[in-house]
Motif scaffolding. Structure first.
Motif: not given
Length: 69
Positions: A31-40
């Motif tokens: 979830r953390y990695d997916s959220d960071a990817w979405d923000l980028q």
């Protein structure tokens, strides 16, 4: 370097987790990695960094170089 030390410490701690805790950590990290990817991606869109790729993709679609999924 300092960041390598942090990574090594994290690796050691993760290796100590039991199966249930590892599963909880894995789910959290996904979830953390997916959220960071979405923000980028959102930042790249706002900055116009994807405009050229978008134009190329739309041109390829219009010229019939794409297919339905």
């Amino acid at each position: 370097t300092h960041s390598v030390t942090k990574i090594q410490l994290l690796e050691r701690e993760v290796k100590k987790l039991d199966r249930a805790s590892l599963e909880v950590f894995r789910n959290w990290f996904r979830r953390y990695d997916s959220d960071a990817w979405d923000l980028q991606i959102q930042k790249d869109v706002r900055a116009g960094n994807l405009d050229e790729l978008s134009k190329e993709a739309l041109a390829a679609h219009r010229s019939g170089k794409t297919r339905a999924l």
